[in-house]
Design an enzyme around this catalytic site. Structure first.
Site, PDB file in Angstrom:
ATOM      1  N   ARG A   1      10.997  -8.283  -6.210  1.00  0.00           N
ATOM      2  CA  ARG A   1      10.516  -8.983  -5.017  1.00  0.00           C
ATOM      3  C   ARG A   1       9.314  -8.253  -4.426  1.00  0.00           C
ATOM      4  NH1 ARG A   1      14.033 -13.046  -3.829  1.00  0.00           N
ATOM      5  NH2 ARG A   1      16.110 -12.766  -4.725  1.00  0.00           N
TER       6      ARG A   1
ATOM      7  N   HIS B   1       0.016  -8.474 -13.001  1.00  0.00           N
ATOM      8  CA  HIS B   1       1.276  -9.011 -12.490  1.00  0.00           C
ATOM      9  C   HIS B   1       1.100 -10.475 -12.142  1.00  0.00           C
ATOM     10  CE1 HIS B   1      -1.084  -7.070  -9.324  1.00  0.00           C
ATOM     11  NE2 HIS B   1      -0.699  -8.052  -8.530  1.00  0.00           N
TER      12      HIS B   1
ATOM     13  N   ASN C   1      -4.098 -12.399  -9.932  1.00  0.00           N
ATOM     14  CA  ASN C   1      -5.413 -12.038  -9.409  1.00  0.00           C
ATOM     15  C   ASN C   1      -6.137 -11.126 -10.388  1.00  0.00           C
ATOM     16  OD1 ASN C   1      -5.154 -13.405  -6.915  1.00  0.00           O
ATOM     17  ND2 ASN C   1      -3.887 -11.747  -6.110  1.00  0.00           N
TER      18      ASN C   1
ATOM     19  N   ILE D   1       6.966  -6.716  -1.770  1.00  0.00           N
ATOM     20  CA  ILE D   1       7.315  -6.000  -0.538  1.00  0.00           C
ATOM     21  C   ILE D   1       6.734  -6.690   0.700  1.00  0.00           C
ATOM     22  CG2 ILE D   1       5.317  -4.430  -0.378  1.00  0.00           C
ATOM     23  CD1 ILE D   1       7.376  -2.137  -0.070  1.00  0.00           C
TER      24      ILE D   1
END
Ligand code: AMP
Length: 121
Positions: free
Chosen positions: A29, A100, A87, A31
């Site tokens: 998850r 990621h 990105n 942050i």
């Protein structure tokens, strides 16, 4: 390449809310969530940006998308819809230089995902 915070998460040197792991990848998850569900799906292999993806990495990058689809089904939002985005570099706002996928879900997300900066040209 320089070690990032994501390598530390892979190596369990810092904590993360891990929701999935296999030989090639890890998902946890974010942050600072930008949606009710905001997961990051990363390869265990450290690749800095999309620009650094090599021919041999194609299957690995495809695997990250498979993990996204698997988690969407497993966590129950596959049919409602979700967004998967990666990105690359300064203009995208990339801050962690270990590729990621962001998986965002749980509400209508809107499109496009940017507003003011585009107007500035
Ligand atoms: P990007 O801007 O695409 O590089 O996204 C990096 C993401 O990593 C951001 O959404 C951050 O909130 C997230 N992030 C940074 N550090 C951590 C951490 N320790 N655990 C979970 N997510 C993190």
């Amino acid at each position: 390449m320089a070690e990032t915070i994501f390598t530390k998460i892979i190596n369990r040197e810092i904590p993360a809310d891990i929701v999935y792991e296999d030989d090639l990848s890890l998902a946890f998850r974010d942050i600072n969530p930008q949606a009710p569900v905001h997961l990051l799906i990363i390869p265990k292999k450290a690749i800095a940006t999309i620009n650094d993806i090599q021919q041999d990495d194609r299957e690995l990058v495809g695997h990250l998308y498979w993990v996204a689809a698997h988690l969407a089904k497993d966590m129950g939002f596959a049919d409602d819809g979700y967004r998967v985005v990666m990105n690359c570099g300064e203009n995208s706002g990339q801050t962690v230089f270990h590729i990621h996928l962001h998986l965002l879900a749980g509400k209508p997300l809107g499109w496009p995902p940017y507003t003011d900066r585009m107007k500035e040209g």
